[in-house]
Design a protein around this motif. Structure first.
Motif, short mmCIF file in Angstrom:
data_model
loop_
_atom_site.label_atom_id
_atom_site.label_comp_id
_atom_site.label_asym_id
_atom_site.label_seq_id
_atom_site.Cartn_x
_atom_site.Cartn_y
_atom_site.Cartn_z
N ILE A 92 -0.79 36.58 92.98
CA ILE A 92 -0.29 35.27 92.57
C ILE A 92 -1.49 34.43 92.10
O ILE A 92 -2.63 34.73 92.42
N SER A 93 -1.20 33.38 91.34
CA SER A 93 -2.29 32.55 90.82
C SER A 93 -2.88 31.71 91.95
O SER A 93 -2.23 31.42 92.96
N LYS A 94 -4.14 31.32 91.77
CA LYS A 94 -4.83 30.54 92.80
C LYS A 94 -4.09 29.23 93.09
O LYS A 94 -4.08 28.75 94.22
N GLY A 95 -3.47 28.69 92.07
CA GLY A 95 -2.76 27.43 92.25
C GLY A 95 -1.53 27.54 93.14
O GLY A 95 -1.08 26.53 93.70
N VAL A 96 -1.00 28.74 93.25
CA VAL A 96 0.21 28.95 94.05
C VAL A 96 -0.12 29.31 95.49
O VAL A 96 0.71 29.15 96.39
N VAL A 97 -1.35 29.75 95.73
CA VAL A 97 -1.72 30.23 97.07
C VAL A 97 -1.49 29.18 98.14
O VAL A 97 -0.79 29.42 99.14
N ASN A 98 -2.05 27.98 97.97
CA ASN A 98 -1.92 26.94 99.00
C ASN A 98 -0.47 26.53 99.22
O ASN A 98 -0.04 26.30 100.36
N LYS A 99 0.30 26.46 98.14
CA LYS A 99 1.72 26.13 98.26
C LYS A 99 2.44 27.18 99.11
O LYS A 99 3.21 26.83 100.01
N ASN A 100 2.17 28.45 98.86
CA ASN A 100 2.85 29.51 99.60
C ASN A 100 2.37 29.59 101.04
O ASN A 100 3.15 29.95 101.94
N LEU A 101 1.11 29.25 101.29
CA LEU A 101 0.62 29.21 102.67
C LEU A 101 1.39 28.16 103.47
O LEU A 101 1.73 28.37 104.64
N GLN A 102 1.67 27.03 102.84
CA GLN A 102 2.43 25.98 103.52
C GLN A 102 3.87 26.41 103.79
O GLN A 102 4.45 26.07 104.83
N ILE A 103 4.44 27.17 102.85
CA ILE A 103 5.79 27.69 103.05
C ILE A 103 5.82 28.64 104.25
O ILE A 103 6.73 28.58 105.09
N ILE A 104 4.82 29.51 104.34
CA ILE A 104 4.72 30.44 105.47
C ILE A 104 4.60 29.67 106.77
O ILE A 104 5.30 29.96 107.76
N ARG A 105 3.72 28.67 106.80
CA ARG A 105 3.51 27.89 108.03
C ARG A 105 4.80 27.19 108.48
O ARG A 105 5.15 27.19 109.66
N LYS A 106 5.50 26.62 107.51
CA LYS A 106 6.73 25.89 107.84
C LYS A 106 7.83 26.84 108.29
O LYS A 106 8.52 26.57 109.28
N LYS A 107 7.99 27.95 107.58
CA LYS A 107 9.07 28.89 107.90
C LYS A 107 8.86 29.52 109.28
O LYS A 107 9.82 29.68 110.04
N LEU A 108 7.62 29.88 109.60
CA LEU A 108 7.34 30.48 110.91
C LEU A 108 7.30 29.43 112.01
O LEU A 108 7.37 29.78 113.19
N THR A 137 -2.84 27.35 114.20
CA THR A 137 -2.78 28.77 113.88
C THR A 137 -3.43 29.06 112.52
O THR A 137 -3.05 28.47 111.52
N PRO A 138 -4.42 29.97 112.47
CA PRO A 138 -5.02 30.31 111.18
C PRO A 138 -4.04 31.11 110.32
O PRO A 138 -3.31 31.96 110.82
N ILE A 139 -4.02 30.81 109.03
CA ILE A 139 -3.31 31.64 108.05
C ILE A 139 -4.32 31.99 106.97
O ILE A 139 -4.81 31.11 106.25
N ILE A 140 -4.65 33.26 106.87
CA ILE A 140 -5.74 33.72 106.01
C ILE A 140 -5.19 34.46 104.80
O ILE A 140 -4.59 35.53 104.94
N PRO A 141 -5.38 33.92 103.59
CA PRO A 141 -4.99 34.69 102.40
C PRO A 141 -5.91 35.89 102.25
O PRO A 141 -7.13 35.78 102.40
N PHE A 142 -5.31 37.05 101.94
CA PHE A 142 -6.09 38.29 101.91
C PHE A 142 -5.67 39.15 100.73
O PHE A 142 -4.49 39.20 100.37
#
Length: 200
Positions: free
Chosen positions: A147-163, A169-174
């Protein structure tokens, strides 16, 4: 950390007895095809130590990798794979949670989530179950190169909210392709190994 030696030391199936290890264990789990084997290979800089496959459900056992004779990576079966029977999925789940509840040496669970998609119901259930047992999983958001760099932070927030992650809690893009996130994950691993050594 310099990796001098890696050995697949123990493989446990559904009816196996879990080993009585004396070294710290760090476990990796995620839904089938999330990129778990690719992550382990990338972390250890081995091309095919953990078997990867385009077909989900490749890991069907609990695999203990002895790293430098100092600690273990524990590779757990994926969950949520639709092309096996409910009975087999239930057996894999029981085996996995037997490990979570009975291992005396497990210090941290890395929960892998595909960064491209909102966490599934199975992802949410796994996270909540681990928290209920007493773990605070570190989240690894895999396939970040897709995914594009611009979408990474948005999707990290979606993961944090959904879980509904525990605060802090650390969420590490890999990415196993680019190596992004590898050093950060190693920092956590080294911290847990060091803390274990200090407690002995």
């Amino acid at each position: 950390m310099k990796i001098n030696n890696v050995e697949l030391e123990t493989v446990c199936g559904i009816t196996s007895t879990l080993p009585d290890n004396d070294k710290v264990e760090l476990a990796f789990i995620g839904r089938s095809n999330v990129g778990k084997s690719s992550l382990i290979n990338a972390m250890l800089k081995r091309k095919s130590l953990a078997r990867t496959s385009s077909q989900p459900g490749k890991t069907q056992t609990i695999n203990y990798y002895n790293i430098n004779g100092e600690f273990y990576f524990v590779d757990l079966p994926g969950y949520g794979y639709a092309k096996v029977s409910k009975e087999l999925k239930e057996k894999w789940k029981k085996m996995t949670f037997k490990y979570f509840k009975n291992s005396q040496m497990l210090r941290v669970v890395f929960l892998l989530i595909d960064i491209r998609h909102e966490p599934t119901a199975n992802d949410v259930d796994m996270y909540k179950s681990l928290v209920d047992i007493g773990f605070c999983p570190i989240i690894i958001a895999t396939k970040s190169d897709k995914i594009s760099k611009g979408v990474v932070n948005k999707n990290l927030q979606i993961i944090r909210k959904k879980l509904d992650t525990v605060e802090g809690t650390p969420i590490i893009p890999f990415s196993s392709v680019t190596g992004n996130g590898r050093d950060e994950i190693w920092e956590y691993i080294e911290e847990y190994v060091r803390e274990f050594s200090e407690d002995i």
